[in-house]
Design an enzyme around this catalytic site. Structure first.
Site, PDB file in Angstrom:
ATOM      1  N   ARG A 647      21.126   6.826 -15.181  1.00 19.31           N
ATOM      2  CA  ARG A 647      22.253   7.662 -14.759  1.00 19.31           C
ATOM      3  C   ARG A 647      21.787   9.090 -14.618  1.00 19.31           C
ATOM      4  O   ARG A 647      21.001   9.569 -15.429  1.00 19.31           O
ATOM      5  CB  ARG A 647      23.363   7.632 -15.810  1.00 19.31           C
ATOM      6  CG  ARG A 647      24.255   6.441 -15.667  1.00 19.31           C
ATOM      7  CD  ARG A 647      25.202   6.289 -16.829  1.00 19.31           C
ATOM      8  NE  ARG A 647      25.888   5.021 -16.672  1.00 19.31           N
ATOM      9  CZ  ARG A 647      27.132   4.909 -16.218  1.00 19.31           C
ATOM     10  NH1 ARG A 647      27.831   5.983 -15.931  1.00 19.31           N
ATOM     11  NH2 ARG A 647      27.680   3.727 -16.074  1.00 19.31           N
ATOM     12  N   GLN A 649      23.153  13.230 -13.263  1.00 22.81           N
ATOM     13  CA  GLN A 649      24.338  14.082 -13.352  1.00 22.81           C
ATOM     14  C   GLN A 649      25.384  13.660 -12.308  1.00 22.81           C
ATOM     15  O   GLN A 649      26.562  13.817 -12.499  1.00 22.81           O
ATOM     16  CB  GLN A 649      23.865  15.494 -13.045  1.00 22.81           C
ATOM     17  CG  GLN A 649      24.680  16.593 -13.646  1.00 22.81           C
ATOM     18  CD  GLN A 649      24.066  17.931 -13.211  1.00 22.81           C
ATOM     19  OE1 GLN A 649      22.855  18.053 -13.040  1.00 22.81           O
ATOM     20  NE2 GLN A 649      24.921  18.911 -13.013  1.00 22.81           N
ATOM     21  N   GLY A 651      25.373  10.508 -10.434  1.00 23.59           N
ATOM     22  CA  GLY A 651      25.665   9.115 -10.101  1.00 23.59           C
ATOM     23  C   GLY A 651      24.898   8.137 -10.950  1.00 23.59           C
ATOM     24  O   GLY A 651      24.105   8.511 -11.813  1.00 23.59           O
ATOM     25  N   VAL A 652      25.164   6.880 -10.660  1.00 22.51           N
ATOM     26  CA  VAL A 652      24.520   5.793 -11.412  1.00 22.51           C
ATOM     27  C   VAL A 652      23.576   5.075 -10.448  1.00 22.51           C
ATOM     28  O   VAL A 652      23.919   4.843  -9.288  1.00 22.51           O
ATOM     29  CB  VAL A 652      25.587   4.798 -11.928  1.00 22.51           C
ATOM     30  CG1 VAL A 652      24.956   3.776 -12.857  1.00 22.51           C
ATOM     31  CG2 VAL A 652      26.717   5.547 -12.633  1.00 22.51           C
ATOM     32  N   ASP A 762      14.332  21.011  -6.848  1.00 20.28           N
ATOM     33  CA  ASP A 762      14.632  20.347  -8.124  1.00 20.28           C
ATOM     34  C   ASP A 762      13.448  19.488  -8.576  1.00 20.28           C
ATOM     35  O   ASP A 762      13.605  18.306  -8.907  1.00 20.28           O
ATOM     36  CB  ASP A 762      15.911  19.508  -8.002  1.00 20.28           C
ATOM     37  CG  ASP A 762      16.512  19.172  -9.366  1.00 20.28           C
ATOM     38  OD1 ASP A 762      16.121  19.825 -10.354  1.00 20.28           O
ATOM     39  OD2 ASP A 762      17.349  18.258  -9.446  1.00 20.28           O
TER      40      ASP A 762
END
Ligand SMILES: Nc1ncnc2c1ncn2[C@@H]1O[C@H](COP(=O)(O)OP(=O)(O)OP(=O)(O)O)[C@@H](O)[C@H]1O
Length: 902
Positions: A647, A649, A651-652, A762
């Site tokens: 998981r 931040q 979504g899964v 990121d």
């Protein structure tokens, strides 16, 4: 399609109802897609109109992104028109048998009631709550007056007299001549409660044995419908007439595919000798192949991803069609899917084009904002240089100008005097002896000669001056003028009344537009007249001189002798000085005005750029995400969720066994909580999808929006599945060589993204995924954007964030900083936070310490080479961070040392 329809639908009622259900499901599914596409079309158009209204793009750019009228019409027609199965055949009976079989009732009379050579009219079969037939003549209905209709509620087979034209048994009154044609070509509409058809499906049967042109039939039969052509082959082979009809069909429509269905021939009085064994499918296939309708490559194996195959439909052939309804349904489904895909692809193309235009425009706007102030500065500086050079030339080079004047006199004197001798003086009346009649005339003559001499003299000096003013060299002037004209071109059209480039031209012209004028009341003129008087006195024969060449020579040479080069030089310099100063002041005023106008314009450009970046790009990207996802949904259906993998931040992540012909995928399910997240996701998806496949970037396979869930609409991003992330891998430790290889992979991925003008923003352990050979790929490009599209937002993961991220002005070097931190983890071979960061009680404290220069500590086992890479990458000044190529070289060096010498 499953095996459940393996036998003919006529066999059992349950099969028939399964068939009807499946058919209805296909039509419902298609209509649902049409509704989505229509909504997307409307939303996209609304956004386009808004872009136009807000004038964020120049009009010629905007006009490129409109969805074409043809495409809009195509989409609107798809959603509003019913699907029509257009049944064609070699014979009427072929059509009737197929339709009756399809409807599972004997609605149309067959042989022997209707013979194959009967003239049969065009027929439309529609679902309706009440039963009835009607003749449709030129769009208006006329109820046929037959016994059939009166008993319509009870009949099952439409009466022969309704179907055929001019039957000898026809008891209807004959029409008057002009109506006869219309009557014969009229369409028979059969309405009946037919569950199979429902409101969105009709059957249209082409006329038989009528001498109508194919174009006429085509337009009449397809009018107001979404047609699917079905051609029933019920004879042993296609006759010459059939082939001709098919050839004509091809000319009328080049893109419409036909489903050919071969059915066995019922023994009939028309064809007593035929049976199925004697109908060789191969022969028919060959005939259709020769016509170009079918190909040897099966449609299934075509590359579905290619543009051509997804938009151009293929004809198909089904053998023994009456017992092969599953194949028939499969074809219908595929055909409708492809129509929907074509519609959504058109939308998608226009949205992609729009985003490309946004990207280019944002780039141009950024360039404009960067370059215009530089251009203005350059212009100001260069003009100042030019002005100062010219002024110093006029001030300090008076002697030089004097010399120039002397030189010019020396060079042109002889030529000028000769030319003056032959000068024609007009407008003066001379006596027979060529003398003037009055002193006024004499004065006029001397004036003409004086003007002539001075004009040539001016020119000669100007030429000399121009040559001596080196600053006016073509290159210099050229760049400055080009720069100015560029600045002036960038103004609004109605804002060009005064131009600084004209003022510049004036400055330049001032340098050589010298004007040696000799006023009449000057000393010079008095000298000249005295000289003339002296001259006249020397003429013994008359007081009045002859206006002959000698006179002209004498006047010209007197002028030249009496020009004082020193005085002239002074005059010229003063003149130049005045002019240049005035032109410069004029230029200065105009340049200031130009600067003002540009600063206003740039302010509005900045606004527009912000709108393009922050408002419209995400909006169109969202439409595009919906179009692309819808296209994927139509083509591949919903992916099946497997085991949860992790998981984040947003979504899964789930496993997914296969989707879109790809095995071993993952599915990231994201439910954007608000518009901002929707937009971020849409942008991520857009940029990610556009990146050409690269071994160092995780491949995006596609996306689907799950509309079935009404409360939430999860977006499912399907990606290739990797083994684990770097965070998980480091928890179990990795050999040094593997870690350096991973670092090299990350650098390669970053260089690739930066090469495309993208910034990842990121980079962190969890966004580096490893395959089963521990080769790395970058993932999670959620913040990845082109540099020109970045609006300075604060994104990333705290410990990897470069200090300048807080200033809103940053570039691709934030990825190099983040790599430095990532490399610290890689070298430490564990996932424990650096102590320098760990002691920070909060994110804010961490950031303020990072801004003060705090970085992860050096661990005892770090080699000098590795530590050097880290400290260079996390330099506070972005410009001092190394190029990725440099880092790559250093890592390659380190890597090569890990390979034992053989
Ligand atoms: N393509 C993939 N193959 C295998 N595992 C994956 C893949 N993508 C993601 N994962 C696993 O799923 C986890 C969650 O991924 P996700 O991208 O949603 O979150 P994250 O990167 O950890 O955090 P965030 O997105 O919030 O920054 C990852 O840590 C990774 O272990």
């Amino acid at each position: 399609m499953t095996d459940k329809f393996k036998t003919s639908i006529t066999n059992t009622n349950s099969n028939s109802s399964l068939f009807t259900q499946e058919f209805a499901k296909i039509i419902r599914r298609y209509k649902r897609f049409c509704v989505y596409i229509k909504r997307l079309l409307e939303e996209t158009n609304r956004s386009y109109n808004e872009i136009n209204d807000k004038r964020v793009l120049v009009s010629e750019k905007f006009s490129e992104i409109k969805l074409s009228e043809v495409n809009r019409e195509f989409i609107e027609n798809l959603s509003s028109r019913p699907v029509a199965l257009i049944i064609c055949s070699q014979t009427y009976n072929g059509k009737a048998r197929f339709v009756n079989e399809l409807l599972n009732e004997t609605l149309l009379p067959e042989s022997p009631i209707i013979k194959n050579n009967d003239i049969v009219r065009m027929i439309r079969i529609k679902h309706h709550v009440t039963t009835g037939v009607g003749l449709n003549i030129s769009g208006s209905f006329e109820l046929v007056d037959t016994g059939g209709v009166q008993t319509a509620a009870s009949w099952s087979t439409v009466p022969r007299e309704d179907i055929i034209v001019n039957d000898e048994k026809d008891c209807r009154p004959h029409r008057i001549d002009e109506d006869n044609d219309q009557y014969e070509t009229a369409l028979l509409e059969i309405r009946k409660p037919l569950i199979l058809l429902g409101n969105d499906l009709q059957i249209l049967i082409t006329p038989s044995n009528q001498k109508l042109h194919i174009k006429q039939i085509y337009s009449q039969i397809t009018e107001g419908t979404t047609p699917i052509f079905v051609y029933i082959i019920d004879q042993k082979k296609l006759s010459d007439n059939d082939l001709e009809d098919l050839r004509l069909f091809r000319t009328v429509t080049t893109n419409e595919p036909i489903l050919f269905i071969r059915i066995d021939q019922k023994n009939s009085p028309d064809n007593p000798s035929l049976n199925i064994d004697e109908t060789p499918c191969v022969q028919i296939f060959k005939q259709l192949f020769d016509l170009g309708f079918v190909s040897l490559v099966p449609t299934e194996s075509c590359d579905e991803t290619s543009e051509a195959s997804s938009t151009q439909f293929q004809s198909d052939i089904i053998d023994n069609g009456l017992s092969n309804f599953p194949l028939f349904l499969n074809y219908i489904r595929k055909h409708l899917d492809r129509l929907a895909i074509r519609a959504v692809s058109n939308l998608q193309c226009s949205q992609e084009l729009c985003l490309d235009i946004f990207n280019d425009s944002a780039f141009e706007m950024a360039r404009d904002m960067l370059i215009t102030p530089k251009r203005l500065n350059y212009t100001r500086e260069k003009e100042k240089e030019l002005y100062e050079s010219l002024i110093s030339l006029t001030n300090s080079k008076q002697n030089e100008i004097q010399k120039l004047i002397l030189e010019a006199i020396g060079e042109i004197q002889e030529r000028l005097i000769d030319q003056a001798c032959s000068l024609e003086i007009s407008g003066i009346e001379l006596t027979d002896q060529l003398t003037v009649k009055t002193t006024r005339d004499l004065k006029k003559c001397t004036n003409v000669i004086q003007d002539f001499v001075l004009e040539r003299f001016n020119k000669a000096i100007a030429e000399k001056l121009v040559c001596s003013v080196s600053i006016l060299h073509e290159d210099y002037v050229g760049t400055l003028t080009r720069c100015l004209s560029n600045l002036e071109r960038n103004q609004d059209d109605d804002d060009r009344s005064t131009s600084a480039s004209e003022a510049l031209q004036e400055i330049l012209q001032s340098a050589y537009q010298v004007n040696i004028s000799v006023p009449t009341n000057s000393n010079f003129f008095k000298i000249l007249i005295d000289k003339m008087k002296e001259l006249f006195r020397t003429f013994s024969w008359s007081n009045c001189p002859r206006i002959d060449p000698d006179f002209k020579r004498s006047v010209a040479s007197t002028i030249l002798q009496n020009l004082s080069e020193a005085k002239l030089a002074k005059g010229v310099c003063a003149q130049l000085n005045d002019r240049i100063r005035m032109s410069h002041e004029n230029f200065d005023t105009l340049l200031k005005q130009l600067e003002h106008r540009h600063s206003d314009r740039l302010k509005s450009t900045e606004d527009k750029q912000q709108r393009v970046r922050k408002e419209f790009t995400p909006k169109i990207a969202r439409h595009l995400l919906e179009s692309t996802s819808l296209k994927d949904l139509i083509e591949y259906g919903l992916p099946k969720l497997g085991r949860e993998l992790g998981r984040g931040q947003y979504g899964v992540v789930y496993e997914c066994e296969s989707w879109a012909n790809q095995r071993l995928c993952v599915l990231k399910s994201v439910v954007p909580p608000d518009d901002r997240h929707w937009n971020d996701l849409a942008l991520e998806f857009h940029y990610l999808r556009r990146i050409p496949e690269h071994p160092r970037v995780v491949k995006l396979i596609g996306s689907v929006i799950d509309y079935s869930n009404r409360d939430q609409t999860p977006v499912l991003l399907v990606m290739e599945r990797l083994k684990r992330d770097l965070h998980a891998a480091l928890k179990h430790k990795l050999p040094f060589q593997t870690r350096i290889q991973i670092s090299l992979d990350v650098i390669e991925g970053l260089r690739y993204l930066h090469g495309l003008g993208l910034v990842h923003r990121d980079i962190k352990l969890k966004n580096v995924l490893l395959d089963s050979f521990d080769h790395a790929r970058l993932t999670d490009l959620g913040f990845c954007k082109p540099e020109v599209m970045m609006s300075g937002s604060l994104v990333g993961t705290p410990i990897h964030m470069a200090p300048e991220l807080f200033t809103s002005k940053y570039d691709h070097t934030v990825d190099i900083y983040a790599f430095g931190i990532l490399f610290w983890y890689i070298c430490s071979n564990c996932v424990k936070l650096p102590s320098n960061f760990d002691i920070c009680p909060s994110k804010d404290v961490l950031w303020s310490r990072v801004k003060q220069g705090v970085r992860p500590e050096r661990l005892s086992f770090f080699t000098d080479e590795c530590w050097e890479i880290m400290i260079k990458c996390w330099q506070p000044q972005p410009s001092r961070r190394p190029y990725l190529g440099e880092v790559q070289e250093k890592l390659e060096d380190i890597f090569s040392k890990t390979i034992p010498n053989v």
